[in-house]
Design a protein around this motif. Sequence first.
Motif, PDB file in Angstrom:
ATOM      1  N   LEU A  49      -1.738  47.007 -26.044  1.00  0.00           N
ATOM      2  CA  LEU A  49      -0.902  46.156 -26.888  1.00  0.00           C
ATOM      3  C   LEU A  49       0.007  46.982 -27.789  1.00  0.00           C
ATOM      4  CD1 LEU A  49      -3.330  43.287 -27.964  1.00  0.00           C
ATOM      5  CD2 LEU A  49      -1.792  43.404 -26.003  1.00  0.00           C
ATOM      6  N   GLN A  50      -0.383  48.203 -28.094  1.00  0.00           N
ATOM      7  CA  GLN A  50       0.453  49.075 -28.917  1.00  0.00           C
ATOM      8  C   GLN A  50       1.641  49.635 -28.125  1.00  0.00           C
ATOM      9  OE1 GLN A  50      -0.253  49.972 -32.378  1.00  0.00           O
ATOM     10  NE2 GLN A  50      -1.382  48.090 -31.975  1.00  0.00           N
ATOM     11  N   ARG A  51       1.538  49.587 -26.817  1.00  0.00           N
ATOM     12  CA  ARG A  51       2.549  50.178 -25.958  1.00  0.00           C
ATOM     13  C   ARG A  51       3.709  49.204 -25.785  1.00  0.00           C
ATOM     14  NH1 ARG A  51      -0.210  52.258 -20.699  1.00  0.00           N
ATOM     15  NH2 ARG A  51      -0.766  50.061 -20.669  1.00  0.00           N
ATOM     16  N   SER A  56       8.238  52.830 -24.501  1.00  0.00           N
ATOM     17  CA  SER A  56       7.237  53.874 -24.694  1.00  0.00           C
ATOM     18  C   SER A  56       7.115  54.788 -23.481  1.00  0.00           C
ATOM     19  CB  SER A  56       5.869  53.237 -24.984  1.00  0.00           C
ATOM     20  OG  SER A  56       5.473  52.418 -23.890  1.00  0.00           O
ATOM     21  N   GLY A  57       7.648  54.348 -22.342  1.00  0.00           N
ATOM     22  CA  GLY A  57       7.588  55.179 -21.145  1.00  0.00           C
ATOM     23  C   GLY A  57       6.212  55.191 -20.519  1.00  0.00           C
ATOM     24  N   ALA A  58       6.024  56.034 -19.527  1.00  0.00           N
ATOM     25  CA  ALA A  58       4.754  56.118 -18.805  1.00  0.00           C
ATOM     26  C   ALA A  58       3.709  56.862 -19.628  1.00  0.00           C
ATOM     27  CB  ALA A  58       4.963  56.824 -17.467  1.00  0.00           C
ATOM     28  N   ARG A  69       4.349  58.333 -26.298  1.00  0.00           N
ATOM     29  CA  ARG A  69       5.087  58.703 -27.501  1.00  0.00           C
ATOM     30  C   ARG A  69       6.355  57.858 -27.588  1.00  0.00           C
ATOM     31  NH1 ARG A  69       5.355  64.152 -27.218  1.00  0.00           N
ATOM     32  NH2 ARG A  69       3.704  64.413 -28.757  1.00  0.00           N
ATOM     33  N   ASN A  70       6.581  57.275 -28.723  1.00  0.00           N
ATOM     34  CA  ASN A  70       7.763  56.471 -28.978  1.00  0.00           C
ATOM     35  C   ASN A  70       8.378  56.929 -30.289  1.00  0.00           C
ATOM     36  OD1 ASN A  70       9.762  54.583 -29.199  1.00  0.00           O
ATOM     37  ND2 ASN A  70       8.421  52.803 -29.266  1.00  0.00           N
ATOM     38  N   SER A  71       9.478  57.666 -30.180  1.00  0.00           N
ATOM     39  CA  SER A  71      10.148  58.228 -31.364  1.00  0.00           C
ATOM     40  C   SER A  71       9.168  59.167 -32.082  1.00  0.00           C
ATOM     41  CB  SER A  71      10.633  57.100 -32.269  1.00  0.00           C
ATOM     42  OG  SER A  71      11.364  57.609 -33.355  1.00  0.00           O
ATOM     43  N   SER A  72       8.838  58.853 -33.321  1.00  0.00           N
ATOM     44  CA  SER A  72       7.938  59.725 -34.078  1.00  0.00           C
ATOM     45  C   SER A  72       6.496  59.238 -34.053  1.00  0.00           C
ATOM     46  CB  SER A  72       8.404  59.816 -35.540  1.00  0.00           C
ATOM     47  OG  SER A  72       8.385  58.536 -36.146  1.00  0.00           O
ATOM     48  N   GLU A  86       1.627  59.770 -36.574  1.00  0.00           N
ATOM     49  CA  GLU A  86       3.026  59.598 -36.969  1.00  0.00           C
ATOM     50  C   GLU A  86       3.523  60.894 -37.596  1.00  0.00           C
ATOM     51  OE1 GLU A  86       3.692  55.233 -38.490  1.00  0.00           O
ATOM     52  OE2 GLU A  86       1.688  55.907 -39.125  1.00  0.00           O
ATOM     53  N   GLY A  87       4.553  61.468 -36.984  1.00  0.00           N
ATOM     54  CA  GLY A  87       5.099  62.721 -37.475  1.00  0.00           C
ATOM     55  C   GLY A  87       5.853  63.438 -36.373  1.00  0.00           C
ATOM     56  N   GLU A  88       6.201  64.701 -36.616  1.00  0.00           N
ATOM     57  CA  GLU A  88       6.920  65.492 -35.627  1.00  0.00           C
ATOM     58  C   GLU A  88       6.032  65.752 -34.405  1.00  0.00           C
ATOM     59  OE1 GLU A  88      10.028  66.329 -35.676  1.00  0.00           O
ATOM     60  OE2 GLU A  88      10.359  65.402 -37.642  1.00  0.00           O
TER      61      GLU A  88
END
Length: 305
Positions: A49-51, A56-58, A69-72, A86-88
């Motif tokens: 559900l978070q995806r 978010s991709g594969a 991984r989605n953005s940060s 959450e971060g770099e």
Amino acid sequence: SLVGKSAATLKRYGLTGVAVQDWDGTEGHVRLTLYEMSDPSAAYGYFTLQRDFPQSGADNLPLGTLGFRNSSRTVFWQSSYVVKLEGEAKATDRLGKVVSENIFGRSQKPTVAELLPPNNLVAGSEKYVLDAAGLDSSLGLDTSKLGFDDDLEVSTAQYSVNGKIAKLVLLLYPTQQVAKKYVDQWDAASPTDQAFRKRVGRLVAWVRGSKDSQVAQNILSSVSYESKVTWDEPRPDLSLRTVILTIFSFIGIAMVFVFVVGLSFGGLRVFVKSWFPDRVFDRASDTEIIQLKLDQGLTRKELGQ
């Protein structure tokens, strides 16, 4: 307060606890949110559900069992935990690896998710749903008629067949009788949808998002389900009282058997002596048979010269 409107869904999946902590390192700042769920299936469901597919991709991150991984934001699932970082990217990968190495236990998907056929599956599109709120509205299904009140479990995924996109919905009911009840209701309400549905035992497969019956049949033909029935026999009572009773029971059976055999032999002897006197038992003369005669003395017999 942590997840907002999805709090009810998170509780429905079986939330045990949440931990939030911040780290500052040479690679940058990272905020970790660790969700502990009741079992690996619950953790997998909340992870899906978070995806936010396809953004978010594969699931190709080398963290946990599955991750994206989605953005940060980096999220992965392992055993009974969902980890959100959450971060770099460099900092989250380093901390995520440490967290993953300290999570133990088997990462087992729920049964209905394992039944998604792998052929033509679009990676990263799978979802495991336990309530109506988690079902994608783009599927165009009336959630009130699916049977979530009957402990329904749902798994969905996107498929690409010859360049045509369709979505597969797997509905797993507690029994095949419950599954048949709902299928009969849908067939009566919309007979034209029968070409896009398939029931195997307590599993119902439904293709949505495509009006091409050939695409639907291509996907449905790969769906299979085998019921497994187990029977646990009760363990015998091996108390001292039972063991003693069993031993004496066998002794009694042996004594009865010996008595019957002896009585039968005695009766047979009396019968034979009455009808065949001096022919089988207690004969007046001996018959010519080979005898060892162990009680006689040694008799030396020598040939004369």
